[in-house]
Design a protein around this motif. Structure first.
Motif, PDB file in Angstrom:
ATOM      1  N   LEU A  24       0.809  -1.221   0.000  1.00  0.00           N
ATOM      2  CA  LEU A  24       0.000   0.000   0.000  1.00  0.00           C
ATOM      3  C   LEU A  24       0.839   1.267   0.000  1.00  0.00           C
ATOM      4  O   LEU A  24       1.993   1.282   0.417  1.00  0.00           O
ATOM      5  N   GLU A  25       0.201   2.346  -0.460  1.00  0.00           N
ATOM      6  CA  GLU A  25       0.726   3.700  -0.331  1.00  0.00           C
ATOM      7  C   GLU A  25      -0.463   4.608  -0.069  1.00  0.00           C
ATOM      8  O   GLU A  25      -1.488   4.527  -0.756  1.00  0.00           O
ATOM      9  N   LEU A  26      -0.351   5.459   0.939  1.00  0.00           N
ATOM     10  CA  LEU A  26      -1.429   6.377   1.292  1.00  0.00           C
ATOM     11  C   LEU A  26      -0.949   7.811   1.138  1.00  0.00           C
ATOM     12  O   LEU A  26       0.091   8.177   1.675  1.00  0.00           O
ATOM     13  N   ARG A  27      -1.715   8.608   0.424  1.00  0.00           N
ATOM     14  CA  ARG A  27      -1.383  10.016   0.205  1.00  0.00           C
ATOM     15  C   ARG A  27      -2.407  10.898   0.927  1.00  0.00           C
ATOM     16  O   ARG A  27      -3.614  10.705   0.800  1.00  0.00           O
ATOM     17  N   HIS A  28      -1.912  11.856   1.706  1.00  0.00           N
ATOM     18  CA  HIS A  28      -2.758  12.872   2.348  1.00  0.00           C
ATOM     19  C   HIS A  28      -2.261  14.217   1.841  1.00  0.00           C
ATOM     20  O   HIS A  28      -1.111  14.588   2.076  1.00  0.00           O
ATOM     21  N   SER A  29      -3.129  14.942   1.134  1.00  0.00           N
ATOM     22  CA  SER A  29      -2.652  16.133   0.445  1.00  0.00           C
ATOM     23  C   SER A  29      -3.705  17.227   0.402  1.00  0.00           C
ATOM     24  O   SER A  29      -4.908  16.962   0.449  1.00  0.00           O
ATOM     25  N   ASN A  30      -3.240  18.465   0.353  1.00  0.00           N
ATOM     26  CA  ASN A  30      -4.126  19.588   0.017  1.00  0.00           C
ATOM     27  C   ASN A  30      -3.412  20.494  -0.992  1.00  0.00           C
ATOM     28  O   ASN A  30      -3.562  21.701  -0.998  1.00  0.00           O
ATOM     29  N   SER A  31      -2.626  19.867  -1.852  1.00  0.00           N
ATOM     30  CA  SER A  31      -1.778  20.623  -2.760  1.00  0.00           C
ATOM     31  C   SER A  31      -2.566  21.401  -3.808  1.00  0.00           C
ATOM     32  O   SER A  31      -2.132  22.433  -4.282  1.00  0.00           O
ATOM     33  N   GLY A  32      -3.741  20.895  -4.174  1.00  0.00           N
ATOM     34  CA  GLY A  32      -4.514  21.570  -5.207  1.00  0.00           C
ATOM     35  C   GLY A  32      -3.956  21.366  -6.598  1.00  0.00           C
ATOM     36  O   GLY A  32      -4.436  21.958  -7.572  1.00  0.00           O
ATOM     37  N   ASN A  33      -2.927  20.541  -6.724  1.00  0.00           N
ATOM     38  CA  ASN A  33      -2.349  20.278  -8.045  1.00  0.00           C
ATOM     39  C   ASN A  33      -3.360  19.574  -8.946  1.00  0.00           C
ATOM     40  O   ASN A  33      -4.175  18.775  -8.477  1.00  0.00           O
ATOM     41  N   HIS A  34      -3.309  19.882 -10.237  1.00  0.00           N
ATOM     42  CA  HIS A  34      -4.218  19.261 -11.197  1.00  0.00           C
ATOM     43  C   HIS A  34      -3.505  18.148 -11.948  1.00  0.00           C
ATOM     44  O   HIS A  34      -2.320  18.242 -12.273  1.00  0.00           O
ATOM     45  N   TYR A  35      -4.248  17.086 -12.217  1.00  0.00           N
ATOM     46  CA  TYR A  35      -3.693  15.923 -12.880  1.00  0.00           C
ATOM     47  C   TYR A  35      -4.402  15.690 -14.203  1.00  0.00           C
ATOM     48  O   TYR A  35      -5.621  15.810 -14.291  1.00  0.00           O
ATOM     49  N   GLU A  41      -1.664   0.673 -12.024  1.00  0.00           N
ATOM     50  CA  GLU A  41      -1.987  -0.745 -11.895  1.00  0.00           C
ATOM     51  C   GLU A  41      -2.617  -1.099 -10.552  1.00  0.00           C
ATOM     52  O   GLU A  41      -3.132  -2.203 -10.381  1.00  0.00           O
ATOM     53  N   SER A  42      -2.585  -0.192  -9.612  1.00  0.00           N
ATOM     54  CA  SER A  42      -3.130  -0.465  -8.288  1.00  0.00           C
ATOM     55  C   SER A  42      -4.649  -0.265  -8.254  1.00  0.00           C
ATOM     56  O   SER A  42      -5.236   0.354  -9.137  1.00  0.00           O
ATOM     57  N   PHE A  43      -5.272  -0.806  -7.206  1.00  0.00           N
ATOM     58  CA  PHE A  43      -6.666  -0.533  -6.887  1.00  0.00           C
ATOM     59  C   PHE A  43      -6.659   0.679  -5.962  1.00  0.00           C
ATOM     60  O   PHE A  43      -5.950   0.683  -4.960  1.00  0.00           O
ATOM     61  N   SER A  44      -7.421   1.717  -6.291  1.00  0.00           N
ATOM     62  CA  SER A  44      -7.322   2.978  -5.554  1.00  0.00           C
ATOM     63  C   SER A  44      -8.683   3.408  -5.024  1.00  0.00           C
ATOM     64  O   SER A  44      -9.712   3.175  -5.660  1.00  0.00           O
ATOM     65  N   ILE A  45      -8.631   4.062  -3.883  1.00  0.00           N
ATOM     66  CA  ILE A  45      -9.859   4.564  -3.275  1.00  0.00           C
ATOM     67  C   ILE A  45      -9.533   5.868  -2.551  1.00  0.00           C
ATOM     68  O   ILE A  45      -8.488   5.981  -1.906  1.00  0.00           O
ATOM     69  N   GLY A  46     -10.394   6.880  -2.707  1.00  0.00           N
ATOM     70  CA  GLY A  46     -10.080   8.184  -2.135  1.00  0.00           C
ATOM     71  C   GLY A  46     -11.303   8.969  -1.702  1.00  0.00           C
ATOM     72  O   GLY A  46     -12.432   8.687  -2.137  1.00  0.00           O
ATOM     73  N   ILE A  47     -11.075   9.957  -0.839  1.00  0.00           N
ATOM     74  CA  ILE A  47     -12.141  10.827  -0.351  1.00  0.00           C
ATOM     75  C   ILE A  47     -11.636  12.271  -0.274  1.00  0.00           C
ATOM     76  O   ILE A  47     -10.443  12.509  -0.124  1.00  0.00           O
ATOM     77  N   ASN A  48     -12.556  13.199  -0.388  1.00  0.00           N
ATOM     78  CA  ASN A  48     -12.272  14.606  -0.101  1.00  0.00           C
ATOM     79  C   ASN A  48     -12.594  14.884   1.360  1.00  0.00           C
ATOM     80  O   ASN A  48     -13.616  14.430   1.877  1.00  0.00           O
ATOM     81  N   TYR A  90      -7.506  15.873   0.649  1.00  0.00           N
ATOM     82  CA  TYR A  90      -8.027  14.536   0.357  1.00  0.00           C
ATOM     83  C   TYR A  90      -7.078  13.447   0.852  1.00  0.00           C
ATOM     84  O   TYR A  90      -5.900  13.690   1.124  1.00  0.00           O
ATOM     85  N   TYR A  91      -7.628  12.232   0.958  1.00  0.00           N
ATOM     86  CA  TYR A  91      -6.853  11.019   1.164  1.00  0.00           C
ATOM     87  C   TYR A  91      -6.992  10.166  -0.099  1.00  0.00           C
ATOM     88  O   TYR A  91      -8.087  10.045  -0.654  1.00  0.00           O
ATOM     89  N   MET A  92      -5.900   9.555  -0.531  1.00  0.00           N
ATOM     90  CA  MET A  92      -5.952   8.603  -1.644  1.00  0.00           C
ATOM     91  C   MET A  92      -5.095   7.406  -1.286  1.00  0.00           C
ATOM     92  O   MET A  92      -3.900   7.547  -0.982  1.00  0.00           O
ATOM     93  N   CYS A 135      -7.545   5.829   7.323  1.00  0.00           N
ATOM     94  CA  CYS A 135      -6.425   6.662   6.856  1.00  0.00           C
ATOM     95  C   CYS A 135      -5.725   7.338   8.032  1.00  0.00           C
ATOM     96  O   CYS A 135      -4.491   7.395   8.083  1.00  0.00           O
ATOM     97  N   GLU A 136      -6.506   7.835   8.976  1.00  0.00           N
ATOM     98  CA  GLU A 136      -5.927   8.476  10.160  1.00  0.00           C
ATOM     99  C   GLU A 136      -5.117   7.477  10.977  1.00  0.00           C
ATOM    100  O   GLU A 136      -4.046   7.804  11.496  1.00  0.00           O
TER     101      GLU A 136
END
Length: 275
Positions: A24-35, A41-48, A90-92, A135-136
């Motif tokens: 696993l890898e967990l990202r916690h961000s508020n960078s506002g960067n656009h993708y 290849e991973s299964f991903s799940i995220g929330i705002n 968000y968390y991803m 996530c916490e």
């Protein structure tokens, strides 16, 4: 008249990884960067957590805000970008596809390959809160065994809701042997990996054994043994500190948290009834 300055929150991106949880890898961000739209290849799940964004999965666009859950299967083209210039927090979570497949196999032995999740967006406040708590916990200082257990619990529940299966009891003498081993060695914080090596079994098969026969993970079973023993010690007037040590908890807060989760009262309140 000068307009009021809007205070911008400081941007950050925090990433949780652990050698003992390599899937696993967990990202916690508020960078506002656009993708741009992309795949992985991973299964991903995220929330705002704060702010709103546009979530795109394949050819569909969703208004994505707090309370919703985005689900991205491996190799699905997707993106998620803030609606405004202000940052969205968000968390991803990215999970290895093979780990998810092993979890799915603990639900049903009829599964022979990874099953794509059928929904790109979930509207479940209960699961939103559960995932946010997960996530916490991953970013907290609880034990690796606890983190792994919470991951197994949350994603078993997620996949169970969308995989048709018939619950089966598995007859295997190893189940009783493992239970006896945990009862005799409950002071040790025995990991799933250690159990697998000890009994020469696949760790996910051990999970399946416990889920099929007791509807709980091996780690939760071990915690229940620890807590039941701690109750007996507290009844005898043993101090909370010594009880925690005697039952093999990492520290007093570790003991307090797990005692409260299972007994629904603190060790102190419980002990007061017997001294």
């Amino acid at each position: 008249m000068k307009g009021k300055n809007i205070k911008q929150e400081k941007k950050f991106t925090k990433i949780f990884i652990d050698d003992k949880l390599p899937f696993l890898e967990l990202r916690h961000s508020n960078s506002g960067n656009h993708y741009k739209e992309h795949i992985h290849e991973s299964f991903s799940i995220g929330i705002n957590i704060k702010g709103k964004s546009i979530y795109t999965n394949k050819e569909k666009k969703y208004d994505f805000e707090k309370g919703l859950i985005a689900v991205v299967n491996p190799n699905e083209i997707h993106s998620c970008n803030a609606l405004s210039k202000q940052n969205h927090e968000y968390y991803m979570l990215y999970l290895d596809k093979e780990w998810c497949y092993e979890i799915q196999k603990t639900i049903s032995n009829k599964i022979t390959s990874f099953q794509n999740y059928p929904k790109s967006l979930l509207n479940s406040l209960a699961f939103y809160k559960e995932f946010k708590k997960l996530c916490e916990l991953l970013f907290s200082n609880i034990t690796v065994q606890e983190k792994e257990n919470e991951l197994i619990e949350v994603f078993t529940k997620l996949f169970e809701d969308n995989i048709s299966y018939s619950k089966e009891k598995i007859e295997d003498k190893n189940f009783e042997l493992i239970c006896d081993y945990l009862k005799k060695n409950f002071k040790d914080n025995i990991s799933l990996e250690e159990l697998a090596k000890k009994f020469r079994l696949n760790s996910f098969y051990i999970i399946r054994l416990f889920k099929a026969n007791m509807n709980m993970t091996p780690h939760k079973y071990l915690l229940n043994i620890k807590i039941n023993h701690s109750k007996e010690l507290l009844k005898k007037g043993v101090t909370i500190v010594n009880t925690a040590l005697e039952c093999g908890f990492v520290d007093q807060s570790h003991f307090h948290r797990n005692f409260f989760n299972i007994v629904a009262t603190t060790p102190h309140e419980y002990r007061k009834n017997f001294i």
